[in-house]
Design a protein around this motif. Sequence first.
Motif, mmCIF file in Angstrom:
data_model
loop_
_atom_site.group_PDB
_atom_site.id
_atom_site.type_symbol
_atom_site.label_atom_id
_atom_site.label_comp_id
_atom_site.label_asym_id
_atom_site.label_seq_id
_atom_site.Cartn_x
_atom_site.Cartn_y
_atom_site.Cartn_z
ATOM 1 N N HIS A 33 27.112 76.658 96.909
ATOM 2 C CA HIS A 33 27.088 78.014 97.461
ATOM 3 C C HIS A 33 26.016 78.818 96.734
ATOM 4 O O HIS A 33 25.819 78.665 95.530
ATOM 5 C CB HIS A 33 28.449 78.691 97.297
ATOM 6 N N GLU A 34 25.376 79.677 97.481
ATOM 7 C CA GLU A 34 24.337 80.533 96.912
ATOM 8 C C GLU A 34 24.750 81.988 97.033
ATOM 9 O O GLU A 34 25.283 82.423 98.054
ATOM 10 C CB GLU A 34 22.999 80.315 97.633
ATOM 11 N N SER A 35 24.510 82.719 95.959
ATOM 12 C CA SER A 35 24.739 84.160 95.958
ATOM 13 C C SER A 35 23.437 84.851 95.588
ATOM 14 O O SER A 35 22.406 84.207 95.382
ATOM 15 C CB SER A 35 25.849 84.520 94.966
ATOM 16 N N LEU A 36 23.494 86.158 95.486
ATOM 17 C CA LEU A 36 22.284 86.900 95.146
ATOM 18 C C LEU A 36 21.815 86.602 93.729
ATOM 19 O O LEU A 36 20.617 86.653 93.442
ATOM 20 C CB LEU A 36 22.542 88.408 95.308
ATOM 21 N N THR A 39 23.483 80.175 91.945
ATOM 22 C CA THR A 39 23.904 79.086 92.820
ATOM 23 C C THR A 39 24.969 78.287 92.082
ATOM 24 O O THR A 39 24.759 77.874 90.941
ATOM 25 C CB THR A 39 22.725 78.164 93.172
#
Length: 500
Positions: A33-36, A39
Motif C-alpha cells: 500500500h502507498e500513502s502520501l 509505502t
Amino acid sequence: MSIVNLDETEQNQHQDLKESQDIQIDIITFDQHESLLDTYTYYIIKGKDKIGFFEVYRRYKDFISLRDILLIRWPGCFIPGIPGKKMFQGNDTKTASERLRFLKQFCNKMKLLPNLYYSQEFSQLFLRSKDKEIHKTFEQMPKPKTSELIQKYQLNFIELQGRDIDQTLDKKIEGFVEKLKNNQIQLKLAKKYIRDLYQSQEQYNQSLEKIMTMHLPNYEKQFIQTYQNNRCDNLLLTNQNIKKQLDTQYNQNGIFKRRNIDKLYEYIRQELKDIKAFYQSLKTKKEYEEQKKKLEAKQLETQQELNNLNEGKNPNFFKNIFNKQTPEQLKSHLNIQIQTNQNELDNLQNLIDIMQAIIGFIEIERFQDLKIKFYSVIIKQVSELEQKLIDEQIQYWQYIESQSSNLINQLQFGSQEGFNKQQFNQPIEQQQEEKEEVEQNQPYENENPNEINQEENNNEEINQQVNENENEGENEDNQQQQEDEVEVNISQQEIEDENQ
C-alpha cells in the motif's frame, strides 16, 4: 533439585490441551500500500489449527514485536530468529519477496513448538486479532512476574516434573554451547564460500547469456550472413523460428538467470540467526541469575540494617530521621522487606532451575530435531531445483545441437548440389578427358591374372639381374681405385728417393 510436581488433574487437563493436531499455516502473499508519506507491506497469513481457521494481515514490524515479546514472556525458551529490518533496505517488491521467505520459515518453525504456537501472544493475538497495529499491543504488554512465569511453565512443561537438575545437566548445556560455537564458525566460512560461488556463478551466467543472445547473433549477422551472400535461411541463433523456440519453450532467460545456490545461502543465514536465537535463551537465563545476585546483595544489606537496629545501632540515622517511624516500626518494615526478598529469591531460584531444565531437557533436543528436519528439506529443495535446471539446460543445448546438425546437413546438401550442377555445365570434351584420365589410373578389368603375374615375375628377375650387375660394377670400381692408390704411393716414394 527437582521440579515441583502438579496434581494429576491439572496434568491431564493440560496434557489434553497440548495434544497436537495438524497445523496449517502459510504466508500466501503480500500486499503493498502507498500513502502520501510512505509505502508499507502487509503479509497475508492463512491457516487452520485445533482452534479453527484464521486469516490476518501483518506487517514486518509486527513479526519483530512478536518475537521481542515472546523473549520477555517466555524466558529460557528458544524463539526462532527473524532477520532485523536493517538487513532489508526499502519496501519494494524485491525486499518484500526476500522477507516473505524468512517469515515463512519462522511460521513453519513456530508450528513445531506447540508451547509457543498456542500461547496467548501467538495463537490468540498475532494470528486472530483484527488489530492492524498489533505491534503496539505487544509493546504495552507488561513483563510477567516471577511467580506467574513459574505457574505458566509448570502448566506447559509437564514433562519436566520430577527431573533432577544437577551438574550433569550443566555439563550437557556447556557441551552443546561449545558445539554451537564450532558450528557458527563453520557456517560463517560456508557462507563466505557460497557467496563467492554465487558471485562467480552470476558472472558466468551473465557472460554466457551475452555470448548466446548478443555476441554470437551479431557475429552471424555481420559475418556468416555476408559469407553466404546475405542469405538468412542458414543462420542459427538469428533465425526467428529458432530464437522464438529458445525464448519460449526452453526459457532461455530463466536458464541464464536462475541460481539455486542462493537458497542454500539463505538457509545458512537462517541457521546463524537460529544459533544467535539459542544464545538469547541462555542470555535471558543469565539475566535472571544476575537479578538474583543483586537481590541477594540487597537482602544482605537489609539484614545487616535489621541487625544494627536490634543491637541499638542506627547507622542510617539521617536516612531514617525523615521517616518519622519508631525503631520498632522500622524493624517491622525491615522484617517484611526481608521476607518479601526471600520469597522472590526462592521464586527466582525455582524459575532459574525450570529454565535450566527447559534448555537442557527440551530445547536442545528440540533445536537439534528442528535443524535435522529443515536441513533435509532445504537440501531436497535445492537438489530438485538443480535437477530441474540441469534438465532444462540439457534440453536447451540439445535443441541447439539438433538445429546445428540440421544446418550442417543443409550446407552439405547444398554443396553437393552445387558440385553436381558444376559438373553438368562442363563442356562434353572436358568431361570426356576427365573420364579417360580416371580410366587410365585404374587397372584393366579384362586382363588375364596369370599373364599379369607372369609379367610381374619377369620384371622382378630383370630388376634382380640389374642389381647384380650394378653390384659387380661397384666391386670392380673399388678394386681399381685401390690399385691406383698403391701406384700413387709407389710413385711418391720413388720421387722422394730421387730427391735424397
